[in-house]
Design an enzyme around this catalytic site. Structure first.
Site, PDB file in Angstrom:
ATOM      1  N   ASN A 275     -54.055 109.448 -45.767  1.00  0.00           N
ATOM      2  CA  ASN A 275     -54.647 110.654 -45.178  1.00  0.00           C
ATOM      3  C   ASN A 275     -53.691 111.850 -45.081  1.00  0.00           C
ATOM      4  O   ASN A 275     -53.827 112.694 -44.206  1.00  0.00           O
ATOM      5  CB  ASN A 275     -55.313 110.325 -43.839  1.00  0.00           C
TER       6      ASN A 275
ATOM      7  N   TYR B 281     -44.095 103.426 -36.590  1.00  0.00           N
ATOM      8  CA  TYR B 281     -45.470 103.088 -36.208  1.00  0.00           C
ATOM      9  C   TYR B 281     -45.536 101.862 -35.302  1.00  0.00           C
ATOM     10  O   TYR B 281     -46.575 101.181 -35.256  1.00  0.00           O
ATOM     11  CB  TYR B 281     -46.312 102.864 -37.465  1.00  0.00           C
TER      12      TYR B 281
ATOM     13  N   HIS C 165     -49.208 113.459 -41.077  1.00  0.00           N
ATOM     14  CA  HIS C 165     -49.069 112.937 -39.716  1.00  0.00           C
ATOM     15  C   HIS C 165     -48.689 114.086 -38.803  1.00  0.00           C
ATOM     16  O   HIS C 165     -47.919 114.969 -39.200  1.00  0.00           O
ATOM     17  CB  HIS C 165     -47.966 111.870 -39.639  1.00  0.00           C
TER      18      HIS C 165
ATOM     19  N   GLU D  12     -40.751 111.245 -31.537  1.00  0.00           N
ATOM     20  CA  GLU D  12     -40.815 111.218 -33.005  1.00  0.00           C
ATOM     21  C   GLU D  12     -39.780 112.160 -33.626  1.00  0.00           C
ATOM     22  O   GLU D  12     -39.198 111.846 -34.665  1.00  0.00           O
ATOM     23  CB  GLU D  12     -42.230 111.594 -33.450  1.00  0.00           C
TER      24      GLU D  12
ATOM     25  N   LYS E 111     -47.300 112.888 -46.107  1.00  0.00           N
ATOM     26  CA  LYS E 111     -47.229 111.466 -46.476  1.00  0.00           C
ATOM     27  C   LYS E 111     -47.123 111.297 -47.995  1.00  0.00           C
ATOM     28  O   LYS E 111     -47.314 112.249 -48.759  1.00  0.00           O
ATOM     29  CB  LYS E 111     -48.461 110.754 -45.909  1.00  0.00           C
TER      30      LYS E 111
HETATM   31  P1  IDP Z   1     -53.335 109.921 -36.472  1.00  0.00           P
HETATM   32  O1  IDP Z   1     -52.435 109.819 -37.685  1.00  0.00           O
HETATM   33  O2  IDP Z   1     -54.516 110.839 -36.733  1.00  0.00           O
HETATM   34  O3  IDP Z   1     -52.601 110.257 -35.206  1.00  0.00           O
HETATM   35  P2  IDP Z   1     -53.487 107.162 -35.514  1.00  0.00           P
HETATM   36  O4  IDP Z   1     -54.646 106.556 -34.804  1.00  0.00           O
HETATM   37  O5  IDP Z   1     -52.228 107.410 -34.738  1.00  0.00           O
HETATM   38  O6  IDP Z   1     -53.995 108.491 -36.260  1.00  0.00           O
HETATM   39  O7  IDP Z   1     -53.137 106.171 -36.717  1.00  0.00           O
HETATM   40  C1  IDP Z   1     -51.957 106.308 -37.449  1.00  0.00           C
HETATM   41  C2  IDP Z   1     -52.271 106.160 -38.912  1.00  0.00           C
HETATM   42  O8  IDP Z   1     -52.733 104.821 -39.145  1.00  0.00           O
HETATM   43  C3  IDP Z   1     -53.405 107.040 -39.432  1.00  0.00           C
HETATM   44  O9  IDP Z   1     -52.971 108.326 -39.797  1.00  0.00           O
HETATM   45  C4  IDP Z   1     -53.895 106.268 -40.631  1.00  0.00           C
HETATM   46  O10 IDP Z   1     -53.038 106.482 -41.747  1.00  0.00           O
HETATM   47  C5  IDP Z   1     -53.737 104.837 -40.149  1.00  0.00           C
HETATM   48  N1  IDP Z   1     -54.985 104.336 -39.576  1.00  0.00           N
HETATM   49  C6  IDP Z   1     -55.494 104.574 -38.364  1.00  0.00           C
HETATM   50  N2  IDP Z   1     -56.658 103.940 -38.176  1.00  0.00           N
HETATM   51  C7  IDP Z   1     -56.890 103.260 -39.308  1.00  0.00           C
HETATM   52  C8  IDP Z   1     -57.954 102.392 -39.735  1.00  0.00           C
HETATM   53  O11 IDP Z   1     -58.925 102.113 -39.016  1.00  0.00           O
HETATM   54  N3  IDP Z   1     -57.821 101.877 -40.989  1.00  0.00           N
HETATM   55  C9  IDP Z   1     -56.762 102.148 -41.804  1.00  0.00           C
HETATM   56  N4  IDP Z   1     -55.745 102.961 -41.433  1.00  0.00           N
HETATM   57  C10 IDP Z   1     -55.815 103.512 -40.205  1.00  0.00           C
END
Ligand code: IDP
Length: 143
Positions: free
Chosen positions: A114, A51, A117, A128, A11
């Site tokens: 974070n 997304y 992905h 994807e 990212k």
């Molecule tokens: P993942 O990336 O670990 O699969 P997902 O639940 O699919 O997690 O969420 C996609 C992305 O959305 C996450 O990587 C993160 O960047 C963001 N995200 C998920 N939950 C939150 C939240 O509660 N607050 C802010 N960003 C979130």
């Protein structure tokens, strides 16, 4: 175990930290083969489409803004049990919960930014991968 392919994204925060090579090293050390890769700067429409499943979530706009804030590296990883093993290497979505030695523990600062992905299931991996790559862009790694 089955040979699988999964979609990985480094990212904008991690690309900005200049750790593409360090992360690729983790993938190769884990035995994955990179079968396609490209750097992209996503448009708002591309990020929203990728997304789409999260579009009703409160963090959706912030997520799209973040994912369009700079270039990303998109790659397809191939290996045994690749979907789950890549998720294990990434660590938990929230870096505060990520195990030591995972990519998110080492390179992410917050759940909003974070670092990486990874597809969460074989079905989403297929969708994807097709979102970013044409079939002919996936290279067989036979040597
Ligand atoms: P993942 O990336 O670990 O699969 P997902 O639940 O699919 O997690 O969420 C996609 C992305 O959305 C996450 O990587 C993160 O960047 C963001 N995200 C998920 N939950 C939150 C939240 O509660 N607050 C802010 N960003 C979130």
């Amino acid at each position: 175990m089955a040979l699988e392919r999964t979609l990985s994204i480094i990212k904008p925060d991690a690309v900005g930290k200049n750790v593409i090579g360090a992360i690729y090293n983790r993938f190769e050390t884990a035995g994955f083969r990179i079968v396609a890769a490209k750097m992209m700067h996503l448009s708002t429409e591309q990020a929203e489409g990728f997304y789409a499943e999260h579009k009703e979530r409160p963090f959706f706009r912030a997520l799209v803004d973040f994912m369009t804030s700079g270039p990303i590296m998109v790659q397809v990883l191939e290996g045994e049990n690749a979907v789950k093993r890549h998720r294990d290497i990434m660590g938990a979505t929230n870096p505060a919960d990520a195990l030591a030695g995972t990519l998110r523990a080492d390179y992410a600062v917050s759940i909003d930014e974070n670092a990486t992905h990874g597809s969460d299931a074989l079905e989403s991996a297929a969708r994807e991968i097709a979102y970013f790559f044409a079939d002919e862009e996936l290279c067989a790694r036979t040597r």
